[in-house]
Design a protein around this motif. Structure first.
Motif, PDB file in Angstrom:
ATOM      1  N   TYR A 173       0.828  -1.210   0.000  1.00 33.06           N
ATOM      2  CA  TYR A 173       0.000   0.000   0.000  1.00 33.06           C
ATOM      3  C   TYR A 173       0.864   1.262   0.000  1.00 33.06           C
ATOM      4  O   TYR A 173       0.582   2.226  -0.716  1.00 33.06           O
ATOM      5  N   LEU A 174       1.916   1.241   0.797  1.00 33.50           N
ATOM      6  CA  LEU A 174       2.711   2.473   0.971  1.00 33.50           C
ATOM      7  C   LEU A 174       3.742   2.669  -0.137  1.00 33.50           C
ATOM      8  O   LEU A 174       4.182   3.791  -0.380  1.00 33.50           O
ATOM      9  N   THR A 175       4.119   1.574  -0.810  1.00 37.47           N
ATOM     10  CA  THR A 175       5.101   1.708  -1.901  1.00 37.47           C
ATOM     11  C   THR A 175       4.439   1.681  -3.273  1.00 37.47           C
ATOM     12  O   THR A 175       4.986   2.227  -4.230  1.00 37.47           O
ATOM     13  N   GLY A 176       3.303   0.997  -3.393  1.00 33.09           N
ATOM     14  CA  GLY A 176       2.693   0.770  -4.707  1.00 33.09           C
ATOM     15  C   GLY A 176       3.232  -0.485  -5.366  1.00 33.09           C
ATOM     16  O   GLY A 176       2.839  -0.812  -6.482  1.00 33.09           O
ATOM     17  N   LEU A 177       4.130  -1.198  -4.701  1.00 32.55           N
ATOM     18  CA  LEU A 177       4.670  -2.419  -5.292  1.00 32.55           C
ATOM     19  C   LEU A 177       3.670  -3.556  -5.163  1.00 32.55           C
ATOM     20  O   LEU A 177       2.987  -3.680  -4.159  1.00 32.55           O
ATOM     21  N   GLY A 178       3.622  -4.385  -6.219  1.00 34.67           N
ATOM     22  CA  GLY A 178       2.686  -5.498  -6.184  1.00 34.67           C
ATOM     23  C   GLY A 178       3.406  -6.809  -6.348  1.00 34.67           C
ATOM     24  O   GLY A 178       4.358  -7.102  -5.620  1.00 34.67           O
ATOM     25  N   VAL A 179       2.979  -7.556  -7.364  1.00 37.37           N
ATOM     26  CA  VAL A 179       3.478  -8.908  -7.545  1.00 37.37           C
ATOM     27  C   VAL A 179       5.011  -8.964  -7.604  1.00 37.37           C
ATOM     28  O   VAL A 179       5.640  -8.114  -8.213  1.00 37.37           O
ATOM     29  N   ASP A 180       5.567  -9.958  -6.922  1.00 41.20           N
ATOM     30  CA  ASP A 180       7.009 -10.279  -6.918  1.00 41.20           C
ATOM     31  C   ASP A 180       7.899  -9.353  -6.089  1.00 41.20           C
ATOM     32  O   ASP A 180       9.037  -9.703  -5.817  1.00 41.20           O
ATOM     33  N   HIS A 181       7.430  -8.148  -5.744  1.00 45.62           N
ATOM     34  CA  HIS A 181       8.388  -7.170  -5.208  1.00 45.62           C
ATOM     35  C   HIS A 181       8.156  -6.827  -3.757  1.00 45.62           C
ATOM     36  O   HIS A 181       7.052  -6.544  -3.392  1.00 45.62           O
ATOM     37  N   GLU A 182       9.109  -6.769  -2.953  1.00 50.05           N
ATOM     38  CA  GLU A 182      10.467  -7.200  -3.235  1.00 50.05           C
ATOM     39  C   GLU A 182      10.931  -7.883  -1.957  1.00 50.05           C
ATOM     40  O   GLU A 182      10.896  -7.250  -0.896  1.00 50.05           O
TER      41      GLU A 182
END
Ligand code: GLY
Ligand code: MN
Ligand code: MN
Length: 521
Positions: free
Chosen positions: A97-106
């Motif tokens: 939520y806070l980074t915007g990273l989704g699948v696989d990361h990190e």
């Protein structure tokens, strides 16, 4: 495949023996050759992710809440499935939520908010924006270059084994967050830890996302004789805040949920097409599960939760995920399934369908009662009502039907009283839960903001009443036994009511029958 053995020592450590299946060449000639003759990778300029326009507001909220403190949000490590094989990586939802990273990361990444003495900060040369009271950095292990052993010898991180991974510049450009090598994390997170009164920096940690980070922070705190119970309380407030921050979805999140719902509906259609193959098959429920899973992997990252593919009496088992039984003609199939998008937002939808294409009269009667409960719940949803009112509305309608059918052992009034509740025998679960990055989203929010909370536009939750009459339920006449029905839709609160995000999937019994006939024609 496994990465290769490095030692033939008889005292070889147990954890190294996993590599005893083969021997990696150690010659300098090999290492030199491995480091050469590679065309450049396509790492380079990366465009900014759309979500990067939405995450600064989320991080600013954390910064406002915890001004003056170091806030630490780990993504979590890879998790072992068996021996040296891991599950696919999914970051902790607060980190996503806070980074915007989704699948696989990190794997092993950590987002750190370093307090800046309230000096207003803006953007650095990379465009990485900070927050009102913190400098924010994403620590992670960047991809190693091809002249390192890691490139070809590290089966968890090496490009030869798992494909390209981001470098520091890529994430900085895509996310608009300053990035740093994970090598620097330990020093950064433990620096000057201590009570503010004595000039130290107070740390708030999102606990239980990464045990290694928990241990680092605990040790740093213990070195300053900090009261660990007080520290736990600080951490719990951060977990609670990260959960509550997600109660109202922004436009980007709502779009992600719309995508997940659309893919889920396509998965339900695939299941209906596969049903003729499943009926009569010894493990027909697995055919259903597999058909849905294929769609989840095709259009999204995965399932948002294990699919419930429950035929006949299994539909009365609320979390039936074994899915190893026959599907017989004439039964109902309860399918509760959701596609998780690459962004990790998931749908959560249930339909209960007649496997032979038509509901029997008693199946239809139960189905219509559940549908009436769902429709009544939809009708009360608008900003300003309490979340708990949705459930009260739905179960009241169910109780009325049960009373009409003569199934309640007491009067309707008595059943509806706090001292009664006998009708809940046939629907012991809640009617609604928030939905988002987690299928049961915002689960650490305070009761005041969840069950007793007031609806606001942008909230997304399920409406999922059901009735479950088990084969062995002697409190109901035989004709009801073995029937389980749930209808579950995903709902967005709007400024003046709500939108059923899953309305494109038929709900009325006639529509369900027509839909099956159409898909199987
Ligand atoms: N599929 C889990 C739930 O409906 O809550
Ligand atoms: Mn649900
Ligand atoms: Mn569900």
């Amino acid at each position: 495949m496994t990465s290769d053995a490095q030692t033939s020592d008889e005292n070889q450590q147990l954890q190294d023996r996993v590599n005893n299946r083969s021997q990696r060449p150690q010659s300098e000639a090999f290492k030199k050759f491995m480091a050469s003759h590679w065309a450049p990778s396509d790492a380079g300029i990366h465009s900014r992710d759309e979500v990067a326009d939405f995450t600064p507001r989320r991080r600013a909220a954390v910064s406002e809440q915890f001004a003056g403190e170091r806030v630490v949000v780990p993504a979590g490590p890879l998790k072992v499935r068996s021996n040296d094989t891991d599950y696919r990586f999914r970051p902790h939802s607060a980190f996503a939520y806070l980074t915007g990273l989704g699948v696989d990361h990190e794997p092993n990444a950590v987002l750190v908010f370093e307090p800046t003495n309230d000096a207003p900060s803006s953007s650095d040369s990379t465009g990485a924006s900070d927050t009102p009271h913190h400098e924010v950095a994403l620590y992670f292990k960047p991809m190693a270059s091809r002249d390192t052993e890691e490139f070809y010898a590290d089966s968890r991180h090496g490009e030869f084994w798992i494909g390209p991974r981001p470098d520091l510049a890529e994430f900085e450009q895509r996310l608009g967050i300053r990035t740093k090598d994970l090598d620097q994390f330990e020093a950064a997170v433990t620096k000057d830890v201590g009570p503010a009164e004595s000039g130290g920096t107070q740390v708030r940690l999102l606990r239980e996302a990464d045990q290694n980070v928990d241990a680092l922070v605990d040790t740093a705190r213990a070195n300053t004789s900090m009261d660990l119970e007080a520290a736990d309380a600080l951490d719990a407030e951060l977990t609670e805040f990260c959960s509550e921050l997600r109660l109202v979805k922004d436009d980007w999140e709502v779009n992600q949920l719309r995508n997940s719902v659309a893919a889920t509906i396509a998965g339900f259609e695939d299941v209906v097409r596969a049903l003729p193959r499943a009926v009569g098959h010894d493990r027909g429920e697995r055919i259903v599960e597999g058909a849905f899973f294929a769609r989840a992997r095709l259009e999204g990252n995965d399932l948002g939760y294990d699919t419930i593919a429950a035929s006949g009496n299994n539909a009365t088992i609320l979390h039936w995920i074994r899915n190893h039984d026959r599907i017989d003609p004439g039964e109902l199939l309860l399918l509760d399934a959701g596609v998780e998008a690459d962004s990790l937002y998931t749908a959560d939808i249930t339909r209960t369908i007649p496997v032979s294409g038509r509901y029997t009269p008693v199946q239809r009667k139960v189905y219509e009662a559940v549908l009436a409960a769902a429709d009544a719940a939809f009708a009360v949803v608008e900003p300003g009502i309490k979340f708990r009112d949705i459930h009260t509305t739905a179960v009241t309608v169910l109780a009325e039907h049960l009373d009409e059918w003569g199934l309640l052992p007491v009067s309707l009034e008595e059943a509806l009283s706090q001292e009664g509740q006998q009708h809940r025998r046939w629907m012991p679960h809640g009617t609604s839960h928030h939905l988002g990055l987690d299928v049961h989203d915002c689960a650490q929010a305070k009761r005041d903001l969840y069950l007793d909370g007031v609806l606001e536009p942008g909230m997304v939750f399920t409406i999922e009443p059901g009735l479950y009459f088990k084969n062995e339920d002697l409190a109901v006449p035989e004709e009801y036994r073995g029937i389980g029905v749930r209808i579950e839709d995903d709902v967005l609160v709007t400024t003046d009511g709500c939108e059923n995000l899953s309305a494109a999937l038929p709900r009325k019994p006639d529509d369900v029958e027509a839909w099956i006939a159409h898909l199987q024609s």
